[in-house]
Design a protein around this motif. Structure first.
Motif, short mmCIF file in Angstrom:
data_model
loop_
_atom_site.label_atom_id
_atom_site.label_comp_id
_atom_site.label_asym_id
_atom_site.label_seq_id
_atom_site.Cartn_x
_atom_site.Cartn_y
_atom_site.Cartn_z
N ARG A 131 0.81 -1.23 0.00
CA ARG A 131 0.00 0.00 0.00
C ARG A 131 0.84 1.27 0.00
O ARG A 131 0.52 2.23 -0.70
CB ARG A 131 -0.89 0.04 1.24
CG ARG A 131 -2.02 -0.88 1.12
CD ARG A 131 -3.34 -0.22 0.75
NE ARG A 131 -4.29 -1.05 1.47
CZ ARG A 131 -4.94 -0.65 2.52
NH1 ARG A 131 -4.85 0.59 2.91
NH2 ARG A 131 -5.70 -1.48 3.17
N ILE A 132 1.88 1.31 0.84
CA ILE A 132 2.57 2.61 0.98
C ILE A 132 4.01 2.60 0.46
O ILE A 132 4.67 3.62 0.47
CB ILE A 132 2.55 3.13 2.44
CG1 ILE A 132 3.46 2.29 3.35
CG2 ILE A 132 1.15 3.17 3.02
CD1 ILE A 132 3.79 3.00 4.65
N PRO A 136 9.23 10.51 18.89
CA PRO A 136 8.35 11.68 19.09
C PRO A 136 7.10 11.69 18.23
O PRO A 136 6.41 12.70 18.18
CB PRO A 136 9.27 12.85 18.72
CG PRO A 136 10.21 12.28 17.71
CD PRO A 136 10.40 10.82 18.04
N ASN A 137 6.78 10.58 17.61
CA ASN A 137 5.56 10.58 16.78
C ASN A 137 4.34 10.83 17.66
O ASN A 137 4.16 10.20 18.70
CB ASN A 137 5.42 9.25 16.03
CG ASN A 137 4.26 9.31 15.06
OD1 ASN A 137 3.10 9.25 15.46
ND2 ASN A 137 4.56 9.47 13.79
N VAL A 138 3.48 11.72 17.21
CA VAL A 138 2.36 12.16 18.04
C VAL A 138 1.40 11.00 18.36
O VAL A 138 0.82 10.94 19.45
CB VAL A 138 1.65 13.38 17.38
CG1 VAL A 138 0.83 12.97 16.18
CG2 VAL A 138 0.84 14.15 18.38
N ALA A 139 1.28 10.05 17.44
CA ALA A 139 0.38 8.92 17.68
C ALA A 139 0.97 7.95 18.71
O ALA A 139 0.25 7.32 19.49
CB ALA A 139 0.08 8.19 16.37
N LEU A 155 1.17 3.04 12.32
CA LEU A 155 0.79 2.46 13.61
C LEU A 155 -0.29 1.42 13.37
O LEU A 155 -1.27 1.69 12.67
CB LEU A 155 0.27 3.56 14.55
CG LEU A 155 -0.14 3.11 15.95
CD1 LEU A 155 1.05 2.58 16.75
CD2 LEU A 155 -0.80 4.28 16.72
N VAL A 156 -0.07 0.23 13.96
CA VAL A 156 -1.03 -0.85 13.83
C VAL A 156 -1.78 -1.01 15.15
O VAL A 156 -1.20 -0.85 16.23
CB VAL A 156 -0.30 -2.17 13.48
CG1 VAL A 156 -1.21 -3.37 13.66
CG2 VAL A 156 0.23 -2.11 12.05
N LYS A 157 -3.06 -1.28 15.04
CA LYS A 157 -3.84 -1.64 16.23
C LYS A 157 -4.77 -2.77 15.83
O LYS A 157 -5.71 -2.55 15.07
CB LYS A 157 -4.63 -0.44 16.73
CG LYS A 157 -5.38 -0.75 18.01
CD LYS A 157 -6.04 0.47 18.61
CE LYS A 157 -6.54 0.05 19.99
NZ LYS A 157 -7.38 1.00 20.62
N VAL A 182 -1.26 5.34 8.57
CA VAL A 182 0.01 6.06 8.36
C VAL A 182 -0.01 7.25 9.32
O VAL A 182 -0.88 8.10 9.24
CB VAL A 182 0.13 6.54 6.90
CG1 VAL A 182 1.41 7.37 6.72
CG2 VAL A 182 0.13 5.34 5.95
N VAL A 183 0.93 7.25 10.27
CA VAL A 183 0.93 8.31 11.27
C VAL A 183 2.00 9.37 10.98
O VAL A 183 2.10 10.37 11.67
CB VAL A 183 1.07 7.74 12.70
CG1 VAL A 183 -0.18 6.93 13.08
CG2 VAL A 183 2.32 6.87 12.84
#
Ligand code: LLP
Length: 421
Positions: free
Chosen positions: A24-25, A65-68, A393-395, A401-402
Motif C-alpha cells: 500500500r505505501i 516523538p511521533n504524536v500517535a 501504527l497498527v492496532k 500512516v501516522v
C-alpha cells in the motif's frame, strides 16, 4: 515480548501483514504495534506499583516523538520527558497534560524556557548555573516561581556505549555532584525558582542494575544534605536508561529496576519521576525495507536494501545490532548464508550488518529490522536527499500512516533560489 509474529509464514504486526502495508505505501517504512506499546508501559507501571513507589512515568519523547505513539502512551497515563520546544509541542499535541511534562536538556534557549514556563509544565530539570539564572529571570518576568529539579552528574559509569554515557564527570550533562549543594543554595536565592527535587540520568541502554543503584545512592546522600539545609525535596527524577535486548543482552527486568529504586530512594517520601524511552518503544517498532539488489562482491555477498543509514542511524553511529529477518519466512530447512546488509547511501558506514546469517534473499524480498521503535525514525535525516521514512501504527487488524512520506515537491518547497539567479 512484542506483537510482530509470523502468521502462515508471513510476518505480521498484530493482525496486519507487513507485506500488505508495503504494497500500500511502499518501502521503507517504520511500523509500530499498539499492543506492544501498551504491554511495555503496563509491565513497567506495574513493576513500580508493586514496589510501592509513588511514580510518574514521563515517556522520553526523544526515543520516538511521533504524536500517535505519544498519544498511545498518554492514554495509558504516561507523562512526557521532553528536550526541546519541538518535543514539548509534540507532547502537548498528543494530549499529555502540562502537569505531567518534564523538560530536560543541557542547552535550553530563552525561547524554549519561555514557552515551557508559559505552558505551566510540571518541572524543568536544570543542568547549569547560567540556565538557572536565565530560567529565574524568565519565570520572574511572569511573576511565577518555576518548579525545578537540578540534574546532578553523579560520576557513575553506566557501563554502556561511550556515545550514550551521560553520568561521568567528563560528560557535558548535569551539575557536578560534589558542587550540587552550592548550586542549590544559589537556586534558593533566585526569585523565579522553586526547588522541588533532584534529577539524574546516567546513560542509555544499561544492561546492569548496579550503576543505577550507585547513582541513586548518591542522590540519596544529596537529599540528606539538602534536607538538613532546609530544602523541601519532594520529587526525585531518576531519568531513563533501562536497556532492551537487541541481540543477546539480558537487561534487568523492570521489577529488578523498581526494586533498586525502592531500596535506595523508596523511604524518602518523594514522588519518583521516571523518564523511560527505549524500554517503552524499542521492541514496539520495526523498519521494513525491500531488497533492491543482491550483489556478489570479491569476498562477500551484499544485500542492498532500500533503507539506509539516514533512515536507521544506529548501526552506523554506534555499531548497533538490529536483528534482521525476511518478512516471508523461508521454507523449513533453508540454510542461512553470511551476507552484508547495506543501504544505497554513498558511505561505507551505510552498513546495517556484516556477515550476518540470513536465509538466501533476492531482489524484491522484504526484510524487517527489529527493535527499531526507539531512536529509529526519531534520528532519521534526509541525507542523500532521501525522503524521511514514513511511520505506520497498527492496532489489531487496523493500520494508519501516522507520518506520511514527504513528496519531493514538499521537500524542495523548503528551499528557494535567491533572486540573484
Ligand atoms: N532522560 C534523559 C535526560 C535522557 O538523556 C535520555 C536519553 C532518556 C531520559 C531516555 O533514555 P532511554 O530510556 O531511552 O535509555 N540515540 C541513542 C540513545 C540516546 C539516549 C539519549 N538520552 C541510541 O540510539 O542508542
Amino acid at each position: 515480548m512484542n506483537h510482530f509474529d509470523l502468521i502462515d509464514g508471513s510476518l505480521h504486526a498484530e493482525q496486519v501483514a507487513l507485506a500488505e502495508i508495503a504494497a500500500r505505501i511502499g518501502t521503507p517504512f517504520y511500523c509500530y504495534s499498539t499492543a506492544t506499546l501498551v504491554r511495555h508501559y503496563t509491565v513497567f507501571a506495574h513493576a513500580l506499583e508493586k514496589a510501592g513507589l509513588d511514580a510518574t512515568i514521563c515517556f522520553a519523547c526523544k526515543a520516538n516523538p511521533n504524536v500517535a505513539v505519544i498519544r498511545t502512551l498518554a492514554e495509558l497515563g504516561a507523562g512526557a520527558d521532553v528536550v526541546s520546544e519541538g518535543e514539548l509541542r509534540q507532547a502537548l499535541a498528543a494530549g499529555v497534560p502540562p502537569g505531567r511534562i518534564v523538560f530536560s536538556g543541557v542547552g535550553k534557549t530563552r525561547g524554549e524556557l519561555e514557552f515551557a514556563v508559559a505552558k505551566g509544565i510540571m518541572q524543568i530539570n536544570v543542568e547549569s548555573e547560567p540556565e538557572l539564572e536565565l530560567l529565574s529571570s524568565v519565570a520572574a518576568e511572569r511573576g511565577i516561581r518555576m518548579p525545578v529539579s537540578l540534574r546532578v552528574n553523579p560520576d557513575v559509569d553506566a557501563g554502556t556505549h561511550a556515545k550514550i554515557t551521560t553520568g561521568k564527570k567528563e560528560n557535558k550533562f548535569g551539575i557536578e555532584w560534589t558542587r550540587a549543594h552550592e548550586v542549590y543554595r544559589k537556586a534558593r536565592t533566585l526569585p523565579g525558582i522553586e526547588v522541588v527535587g533532584v534529577a539524574c540520568h546516567i546513560g542509555s541502554q544499561l544492561t546492569e542494575v548496579a550503576p543505577f543503584r550507585e547513582a541513586f545512592l548518591r542522590v540519596r546522600d544529596l537529599v540528606a544534605i539538602l534536607r538538613a539545609d532546609g530544602f523541601d525535596i519532594r520529587r526525585l527524577d531518576v531519568g531513563g536508561g533501562l536497556g532492551v535486548p537487541y541481540e543477546d543482552e539480558t537487561p534487568p527486568h523492570p521489577d529488578e529496576y523498581a526494586a533498586a529504586i525502592r531500596d535506595t530512594l523508596g523511604d524518602l517520601g518523594c514522588r519518583i519521576v521516571l523518564e523511560p524511552g527505549r524500554l517503552l518503544v524499542a521492541n514496539a517498532g520495526i523498519l521494513v525495507s525491500r531488497v533492491v539488489y543482491v550483489k556478489e562482491g570479491a569476498t562477500r555477498t551484499f544485500v542492498i536494501v532500500d533503507a539506509a543509514m539516514n533512515d536507521l542511524m544506529r548501526p552506523a553511529l554506534y555499531d548497533a545490532h538490529h536483528a534482521i529477518e525476511p518478512v516471508t519466512a523461508p521454507p523449513p530447512g533453508t540454510e542461512p548464508v553470511p551476507v552484508d546488509v547495506v543501504g544505497p547511501v554513498c558511505e561505507t558506514g551505510d552498513t546495517f550488518a556484516r556477515q550476518r546469517l540470513l536465509p538466501p534473499v533476492k531482489a524484491g524480498d522484504l526484510l524487517a529490522f527489529r527493535t527499531a521503535g526507539a531512536y529509529g525514525a526519531a534520528m532519521a535525516s534526509t541525507y542523500n536527499t532521501r525522503p524521511l521514512v514514513p511511520e505506520v501504527l497498527v492496532k489489531g487488524d487496523r493500520f494508519a500512516v501516522v507520518r506520511a512520506r514527504p513528496t519531493y515537491e514538499e521537500m524542495r518547497a523548503l528551499e528557494s533560489l535567491p533572486d540573484w539567479f
